[in-house]
Scaffold this active site. Structure first.
Site, PDB file in Angstrom:
ATOM      1  N   GLU A   6       1.029  -1.491   0.177  1.00 18.79           N
ATOM      2  CA  GLU A   6      -0.341  -0.164   0.064  1.00 18.79           C
ATOM      3  C   GLU A   6       0.543   1.478   0.116  1.00 18.79           C
ATOM      4  OE1 GLU A   6      -2.457   0.063   3.302  1.00 18.79           O
ATOM      5  OE2 GLU A   6      -4.210  -1.431   2.100  1.00 18.79           O
ATOM      6  N   GLU A  54      -6.395  -8.433  -0.306  1.00 13.52           N
ATOM      7  CA  GLU A  54      -6.331  -8.007   1.241  1.00 13.52           C
ATOM      8  C   GLU A  54      -8.181  -7.836   1.482  1.00 13.52           C
ATOM      9  OE1 GLU A  54      -4.415  -5.471   3.836  1.00 13.52           O
ATOM     10  OE2 GLU A  54      -3.000  -5.923   3.021  1.00 13.52           O
TER      11      GLU A  54
HETATM   12  C1  GAL Z   1      -4.288  -2.678   4.681  1.00 14.22           C
HETATM   13  C2  GAL Z   1      -2.910  -3.090   5.359  1.00 14.22           C
HETATM   14  C3  GAL Z   1      -2.514  -4.031   6.244  1.00 14.22           C
HETATM   15  C4  GAL Z   1      -3.582  -4.271   7.849  1.00 14.22           C
HETATM   16  C5  GAL Z   1      -4.713  -4.123   7.106  1.00 14.22           C
HETATM   17  C6  GAL Z   1      -5.633  -3.984   8.214  1.00 14.22           C
HETATM   18  O1  GAL Z   1      -4.461  -1.653   5.070  1.00 14.22           O
HETATM   19  O2  GAL Z   1      -2.076  -2.973   4.102  1.00 14.22           O
HETATM   20  O3  GAL Z   1      -1.728  -4.660   6.405  1.00 14.22           O
HETATM   21  O4  GAL Z   1      -2.976  -2.597   8.047  1.00 14.22           O
HETATM   22  O5  GAL Z   1      -4.624  -2.591   6.345  1.00 14.22           O
HETATM   23  O6  GAL Z   1      -6.683  -3.837   7.769  1.00 14.22           O
END
Ligand code: GAL
Length: 686
Positions: free
Chosen positions: A157, A311
């Protein structure tokens, strides 16, 4: 029929897995053993590894130890899992921050940040670049041929800005390269305003937001910096690993970085999403369309291949307030929504909850309790089983005859321009308003930036395309002349790429002739105030209601060849057009001078969809909260159906289908329970 590429070359499976941080559990090998047992049970097959693991490889400068990763990858390979191996640049070791303070970012106030958090390194620091290239190269050298390696997950990110002297100097060089001379910059930026004429590039401070073009250029520069950093990392990987695809995880429609350009540096698009579908969210319908919108945007970045949901949360992220648990069924629905929009992998943050750190209570597949007998684990395992049944969708694609232009540069220019930015006609929100009208009719939409080729579409929607890049207006004109239908709104075509207003009337750069109107001025209504709009005979023939309410802004428009389809019925601009249609060449161009609400947009676009014979995945209008996407491979069609409405819904099917999950042949209707979802395939075809 040529095969579409899969996410991982040669791997014809839907990827399912998540961020896996064994480096947090190295002292408890029994946990790692247990993980492998649980991965099997969860039907997971792909894991992102090493995202924040730099210190575990290089505890002291220059002393590397990849022992745990060697063992882990071997084990992954034995288990038949694929690894999305991360470069660890998203979080730097403390020794690095301590020894080389220049790697730490400087904030807008000129303060060097302490060693804290993550995603906060300087983009320009030669030392950080060198250290990152070194660790990335070592990873690539060591693992490029490892059988478990599926993808490179570059950093995490990317985001943020740095205001250190190096970044400042880099901005000045960037400006010099863009403009060639300080005179050309002064001209482009209209710097005689407030005595801002510069005589040297070094006088320019990126924090000065009084010059609209400066802010816009600094955003472009920031995107270029990030792009350059990403390319730097990819190049380090490519020195040893030529064939394994690289990706980096994006954050939806993240405003500061122009993702349409960033993706040029990677082989495939990956996104992180945390929509938080909450049962009592009054904006649930909006959330559904927002997720679909950003998924279509991501699909269209690289339409020739699938994208990856890298994710998502199998449960609830700890940072959402309130933390609402996923309702039974919701997890599958959310994941099928992504697949329907062209993803071929659904992964999670995170596989197992850590015991400490700021994310210890963030949802995960494996809870602190440690076993598989949890509701969340069962949901994930159920999805794993369902994804196996969905393998026939691999290689299918979404096809759209409607395009909606969502353009970072237009958004930035709009948001940098006092007088329009505060009208609450937020650029992205207006785009989603228009997108939603199509989504409610199960019409597939390509969400593209303004640089794309428009030929091939039947209908192109341009909500608030405030900034026009060179050639865009001409392309729109050609599209319409050759038979296309374009729809624009108020605040279209105000500025050139330097955020300078077009002279000679809005919409500028020739678009007045395309839309057949002159937009003289725009009234911004007080919140809660509306203006009645009456639909003309021509408008009624287009299936519109006799009257609507204008809210937000009312542009005062003069026809110059266009016919009014609706006119304002009150205020001093009574009788002037609120909606127009203009014939040009073989096509038509519509101009919406005001926002008439969701019902209007649905009626207006439904008529156009019918006229242009744009296919709908299902007949009629979908109930709020119900989403449908269509993918096809050859003659075989797949419909992805999700019910986020919180109540059971009955959908009428347009043909003969079988449920891919249950295997059942379906009749003419399908009942989806609350939070229910499924994928159905046309019967016949291969
Ligand atoms: C994302 C990030 C992850 C984790 C996640 C939590 O933005 O890439 O590492 O922090 O959020 O929701």
């Amino acid at each position: 029929m040529s095969e579409r590429p899969t996410l991982i070359p040669g791997c014809r499976r839907i990827l399912h897995g998540g961020d896996y941080n064994p480096d947090q559990w190295l002292g408890t090998p029994e946990i790692l053993d247990e993980d492998f047992r649980l991965m099997e049970l969860a039907g997971c097959n792909a894991f992102s590894v090493g995202i924040f693991a730099w210190t575990s490889y290089e505890r002291e400068e220059g002393r590397y130890d990849f022992g745990w990763l060697d063992r882990l990858l071997d084990r992954m390979a034995r288990a038949g899992h694929r690894v999305m191996l991360a470069t660890p640049s998203g979080a730097k070791p403390a020794w690095l921050s301590q020894k080389y303070p220049e790697v730490r970012r400087v904030d807008r106030h000129g303060r060097r940040e302490p060693h804290a958090g993550r995603h906060n390194h300087c983009w320009s620091s030669p030392i950080y670049r060198e250290k990152v290239a070194e660790i990335d190269t070592r990873l690539a050298e060591r693992y490029h041929a490892h059988p478990a390696l599926g993808l490179w997950h570059v950093s995490n990110e990317y985001s943020g800005e740095c205001y250190c002297d190096l970044c400042l100097a880099s901005f000045h060089r960037w400006l010099e390269a863009r403009y060639g001379s300080i005179e050309a910059l002064n001209e482009a930026w209209w710097t005689s305003f407030w005595s801002h004429t510069f005589t040297d590039f070094e006088q320019i401070d990126p924090r000065d937001r009084s010059i609209d073009a400066l802010g816009l250029d600094h955003r472009r520069f920031n995107t270029d910096q990030v792009l350059d950093f990403l390319r730097w990392e990819v190049a380090a990987i490519r020195r040893h690993s030529r064939d394994v695809p690289c990706t980096t995880n994006l954050m939806g429609t993240f405003a500061p970085i122009d993702y349409s350009r960033l993706v040029s540096a990677v082989d495939l698009v990956a996104d992180d999403q945390y929509p938080g579908y909450s049962p009592d969210d009054p904006m649930l319908e909006r959330t559904v369309r927002r997720v679909s919108f950003k998924s279509d945007l991501h699909r269209c970045f690289k339409p020739e291949r699938p994208w990856l949901l890298l994710e998502s949360c199998p449960d609830a992220p700890q940072w959402k307030h309130p933390v609402r648990l996923k309702r039974p069924g919701l997890h599958q629905a959310e994941m099928l929504q992504a697949l329907g929009h062209g993803a071929e992998g659904t992964c999670y943050f995170q596989w197992r909850k850590g015991r400490g750190g700021g994310e210890k209570l963030h949802g995960a597949v494996v809870d602190h309790v440690g076993h598989e007998h949890t509701r969340v684990f069962r949901d994930v395992a159920a999805l794993g089983a369902c994804l196996n049944k969905l393998e026939p969708i691999i290689g299918s694609e979404a096809r759209a005859r409607v395009a909606l232009v969502f353009d970072w540069e237009a958004r930035w220019a709009f948001e940098a321009s006092e007088g329009v930015k505060s009208t609450r006609q937020e650029y992205e929100e207006v785009c989603i308003d228009h997108y939603s009208a199509f989504a409610r009719q199960a019409v597939s939409v390509d969400v593209i930036d303004s640089g794309r080729d428009l030929s091939g579409y039947a209908l192109v929607v341009l909500p608030q395309l405030f900034l026009l890049r060179p050639g865009v207006a001409a392309r729109i004109a050609r599209f319409v002349e050759q038979g296309g239908v374009a729809v624009a709104t108020y605040y279209t075509g105000y500025v050139d790429p330097s955020n300078r207003c077009f002279t000679g009337g809005f919409p500028g750069d020739g678009l007045m002739d395309v839309f057949g109107i002159w937009n003289e001025e725009t009234d911004w209504l007080t919140d809660g105030v509306a203006r009645r709009v009456a639909v003309t005979e021509d408008g009624l023939r287009r299936g519109l209601e006799p009257s609507y309410e204008a809210q937000g802004v009312c542009a005062v428009v003069h026809p110059r060849g266009a016919r009014p389809l609706a006119v304002y019925a009150e205020d001093f601009f009574r009788g002037t057009p609120a909606l127009t249609e203009h014939r040009l060449g073989r096509g038509r161009a519509f101009y919406q001078a005001t926002a008439l609400g969701g019902e209007f947009l649905r009626a207006f676009y439904a008529q156009l969809v019918d006229e242009l014979s744009v296919p709908r995945a299902l007949g009629g209008e979908l109930p709020p909260g119900v989403a449908v996407q269509r993918r096809a491979r050859g003659e075989r069609e797949f419909l992805f159906l999700q019910n986020f409405s919180g109540a059971a819904q009955r959908l009428t099917l347009p043909g003969a289908y079988a449920d891919l999950l249950s295997g059942d042949a379906l009749g003419q209707a399908l009942e989806l329970p609350a939070w229910g979802s499924t994928v159905i395939a046309s019967r016949g075809g291969s």
